[in-house]
Design a protein around this motif. Structure first.
Motif, PDB file in Angstrom:
ATOM      1  N   GLU A 143       1.276  -2.405  -9.077  1.00 28.72           N
ATOM      2  CA  GLU A 143       1.864  -3.365  -8.142  1.00 28.72           C
ATOM      3  C   GLU A 143       0.802  -4.239  -7.484  1.00 28.72           C
ATOM      4  O   GLU A 143      -0.283  -3.775  -7.138  1.00 28.72           O
ATOM      5  CB  GLU A 143       2.645  -2.628  -7.050  1.00 28.72           C
ATOM      6  CG  GLU A 143       3.784  -1.793  -7.564  1.00 28.72           C
ATOM      7  CD  GLU A 143       4.800  -2.620  -8.333  1.00 28.72           C
ATOM      8  OE1 GLU A 143       5.365  -3.557  -7.739  1.00 28.72           O
ATOM      9  OE2 GLU A 143       5.021  -2.321  -9.524  1.00 28.72           O
ATOM     10  N   GLN A 144       1.159  -5.489  -7.288  1.00 22.07           N
ATOM     11  CA  GLN A 144       0.321  -6.402  -6.520  1.00 22.07           C
ATOM     12  C   GLN A 144       0.658  -6.277  -5.036  1.00 22.07           C
ATOM     13  O   GLN A 144       1.823  -6.091  -4.665  1.00 22.07           O
ATOM     14  CB  GLN A 144       0.556  -7.843  -6.964  1.00 22.07           C
ATOM     15  CG  GLN A 144      -0.154  -8.217  -8.246  1.00 22.07           C
ATOM     16  CD  GLN A 144      -1.667  -8.243  -8.058  1.00 22.07           C
ATOM     17  OE1 GLN A 144      -2.192  -8.947  -7.199  1.00 22.07           O
ATOM     18  NE2 GLN A 144      -2.379  -7.460  -8.866  1.00 22.07           N
ATOM     19  N   ALA A 161      -3.063 -13.381  -7.338  1.00 26.86           N
ATOM     20  CA  ALA A 161      -2.069 -13.333  -8.417  1.00 26.86           C
ATOM     21  C   ALA A 161      -0.983 -14.386  -8.253  1.00 26.86           C
ATOM     22  O   ALA A 161      -0.348 -14.777  -9.228  1.00 26.86           O
ATOM     23  CB  ALA A 161      -1.439 -11.942  -8.475  1.00 26.86           C
ATOM     24  N   LYS A 186       6.249   3.708  -7.619  1.00 24.68           N
ATOM     25  CA  LYS A 186       5.345   2.624  -8.015  1.00 24.68           C
ATOM     26  C   LYS A 186       3.884   3.012  -7.804  1.00 24.68           C
ATOM     27  O   LYS A 186       3.536   3.806  -6.935  1.00 24.68           O
ATOM     28  CB  LYS A 186       5.664   1.357  -7.219  1.00 24.68           C
ATOM     29  CG  LYS A 186       7.066   0.803  -7.456  1.00 24.68           C
ATOM     30  CD  LYS A 186       7.256   0.297  -8.882  1.00 24.68           C
ATOM     31  CE  LYS A 186       8.601  -0.393  -9.049  1.00 24.68           C
ATOM     32  NZ  LYS A 186       8.789  -0.928 -10.414  1.00 24.68           N
ATOM     33  N   GLN A 230      -5.542  -7.501 -11.455  1.00 22.48           N
ATOM     34  CA  GLN A 230      -4.153  -7.383 -11.898  1.00 22.48           C
ATOM     35  C   GLN A 230      -4.098  -6.560 -13.177  1.00 22.48           C
ATOM     36  O   GLN A 230      -4.944  -6.734 -14.061  1.00 22.48           O
ATOM     37  CB  GLN A 230      -3.526  -8.757 -12.165  1.00 22.48           C
ATOM     38  CG  GLN A 230      -3.431  -9.647 -10.931  1.00 22.48           C
ATOM     39  CD  GLN A 230      -4.372 -10.818 -10.986  1.00 22.48           C
ATOM     40  OE1 GLN A 230      -4.586 -11.415 -12.025  1.00 22.48           O
ATOM     41  NE2 GLN A 230      -4.969 -11.168  -9.858  1.00 22.48           N
ATOM     42  N   LYS A 231      -3.108  -5.672 -13.259  1.00 21.66           N
ATOM     43  CA  LYS A 231      -2.924  -4.874 -14.460  1.00 21.66           C
ATOM     44  C   LYS A 231      -1.451  -4.501 -14.584  1.00 21.66           C
ATOM     45  O   LYS A 231      -0.804  -4.139 -13.606  1.00 21.66           O
ATOM     46  CB  LYS A 231      -3.779  -3.607 -14.413  1.00 21.66           C
ATOM     47  CG  LYS A 231      -3.724  -2.786 -15.698  1.00 21.66           C
ATOM     48  CD  LYS A 231      -4.690  -1.614 -15.650  1.00 21.66           C
ATOM     49  CE  LYS A 231      -4.644  -0.827 -16.949  1.00 21.66           C
ATOM     50  NZ  LYS A 231      -5.596   0.314 -16.944  1.00 21.66           N
ATOM     51  N   GLU A 232      -0.942  -4.579 -15.795  1.00 21.17           N
ATOM     52  CA  GLU A 232       0.464  -4.244 -16.034  1.00 21.17           C
ATOM     53  C   GLU A 232       0.731  -2.803 -15.622  1.00 21.17           C
ATOM     54  O   GLU A 232      -0.061  -1.902 -15.885  1.00 21.17           O
ATOM     55  CB  GLU A 232       0.798  -4.425 -17.517  1.00 21.17           C
ATOM     56  CG  GLU A 232       2.272  -4.239 -17.831  1.00 21.17           C
ATOM     57  CD  GLU A 232       2.601  -4.537 -19.289  1.00 21.17           C
ATOM     58  OE1 GLU A 232       3.757  -4.327 -19.670  1.00 21.17           O
ATOM     59  OE2 GLU A 232       1.688  -4.975 -20.025  1.00 21.17           O
ATOM     60  N   GLY A 233       1.855  -2.606 -14.946  1.00 23.96           N
ATOM     61  CA  GLY A 233       2.227  -1.279 -14.480  1.00 23.96           C
ATOM     62  C   GLY A 233       1.696  -0.945 -13.105  1.00 23.96           C
ATOM     63  O   GLY A 233       1.979   0.140 -12.581  1.00 23.96           O
ATOM     64  N   GLY A 278      -2.294   0.841  -7.525  1.00 18.36           N
ATOM     65  CA  GLY A 278      -3.474   0.363  -8.213  1.00 18.36           C
ATOM     66  C   GLY A 278      -4.831   0.933  -7.902  1.00 18.36           C
ATOM     67  O   GLY A 278      -5.725   0.879  -8.752  1.00 18.36           O
TER      68      GLY A 278
END
Length: 403
Positions: free
Chosen positions: A313-314, A44, A284, A308-311, A287
């Motif tokens: 965390e990476q 990311a 948080k 990666q996805k909105e909402g 994922g």
């Protein structure tokens, strides 16, 4: 970098001399990981994986204090400089700084040691010198399966038994499996306990990492009595457990508090690829299993194959291939100044101790220590003397410090 290597037995040491040739200096900064990744997934952001290497300049050594432990899993430092160690099979022992291993401590509750279960992480009450309270995680056998539980007890004055032992928390639901218990416990600066749980691995339990009404695949924040800690992010939210601190975790086996910021950091196992380092923030979603940088052990892709996805965390950092990160600690000692505030990770399949240099919550350098030992490093902590102490699945206790 050339190392002077000696055969290691109990009491022997591995001397590490920082003599760097011109050719090696030219290669400095190359990533320490050179093996092919399991996938072609794109990170990311820059520096999220395979960061450049760093090299410790201070001469240091790894010394084997004992090889007589039985699959040690967790280690904590007692006020007198001795160590209290959990062993996977269900025993707890005191080990001296000279490597003398004591007899099993009485009073430890029964564990299910099948698979990845057993007696797991351990920590001492911040006021241990006054109250002698010990807290630990274990895989508790129940009629309907097994689960990650947390217990506490008072260590007797002579160190031979635990008194008034009580299970204070159970990460329900129980499940008839033997994998992914998480199992680390860590005190926050406010006196509450952080606990890590796994999602129990199987396809049927994985989705519970995303379920706020499940204790699986979570970081939990509780009081020393096992109650939800005040200020937890999901208190009062319908359908959510009040003890939850973060969610979307696979199998967190490393918890540490940054001594400068007070932030909680964790390491967790990915599947085939995708081991993670995360800075854990309240409420948080991290994922799993929706997003991951790993694939199934079979080679198949996971879920919708998104990283990666909105909402969600990476990870601050991820590994592909994996190192299998277990116990972690931040270095706050004075023996080796260049290690100050670095994160140290005990790695199992990687068979080394990983040094991570952080700046502004980003990884800026990586180093692998004791990689020639062929040991599965399970847990690591800092002693009162400013050295690091690590235990391995093969039964060793190492002291890692200035030469």
């Amino acid at each position: 970098m050339k190392f002077a290597i000696h055969a290691l037995v109990a009491g022997a040491s591995l001397a590490l001399a920082p003599s760097v040739s011109i050719a090696q200096q030219a290669a400095a900064g190359s990533p320490v990981e050179t093996k092919k990744a399991n996938s072609e997934y794109k990170s990311a952001f820059a520096g999220q994986t395979r960061i450049g290497s760093v090299v410790t300049k201070t001469p240091y050594e790894g010394k084997v204090l004992t090889s007589s432990l039985e699959r040690p899993w967790g280690i904590a430092v007692l006020p007198d400089g001795k160590f209290i160690v959990t062993e996977k099979g269900g025993t707890m022992r005191i080990v001296t700084a000279a490597g003398e291993v004591g007899k099993p401590i009485d009073g430890v509750p029964k564990v299910n040691s099948d698979g990845q279960g057993g007696l797991l992480g351990i920590t001492l009450d911040p006021a241990f010198a006054q109250n002698r309270m010990v807290y630990w995680a274990f895989s508790e056998p129940l009629a309907d399966g097994n689960l990650t539980a947390v217990a506490k007890g008072k260590l007797s004055a002579d160190g031979t038994k635990l008194e008034n032992v009580k299970v204070i928390y159970q990460a329900t639901p129980a499940y008839k499996g033997t994998l992914h218990y998480g199992g680390r416990v860590k005190f926050a600066k406010d006196g509450n306990l952080f606990v890590s749980t796994g999602e129990r691995s199987d396809l049927v339990t994985r989705p519970q990492a995303q379920d706020l009404n499940s204790g699986l695949g979570k970081v939990i924040r509780i009081t020393t009595d096992g109650k939800p800690a005040k200020g937890n992010p999901f208190i009062g939210k319908e359908g959510a457990r009040p003890e939850l601190y973060s969610y979307g975790h696979r199998n967190v086996q490393g918890l540490a508090i940054n001594p400068v910021t007070g932030d909680l950091w964790e390491t967790e196992f990915g599947p085939r690829g995708g081991d993670e380092i995360n800075r854990v923030q309240p409420g948080k979603n991290y994922g799993w299993p929706t997003i991951t940088y790993g694939i199934e052990y079979s080679g198949k892709q996971i879920g919708d194959v998104i990283q990666q996805k909105e909402g969600m965390e990476q990870p601050v950092y991820y590994y592909d291939p994996v190192i299998s990160p277990s116990g972690i600690t931040f270095y706050d000692g004075k023996q080796i100044a260049e290690w100050k505030d670095n994160l140290f990770i005990s790695s199992l399949s990687g068979m080394h101790v990983c040094r991570i240099v952080l700046k502004d919550n980003k990884v800026v350098g990586e180093e692998r220590l004791l990689s020639g030992e062929n040991q599965r490093f399970r847990d690591i902590t800092e002693g009162h003397d400013g050295a690091l102490y690590a235990v391995t699945d093969q039964g060793r206790l190492y002291k890692i410090g200035k030469k």
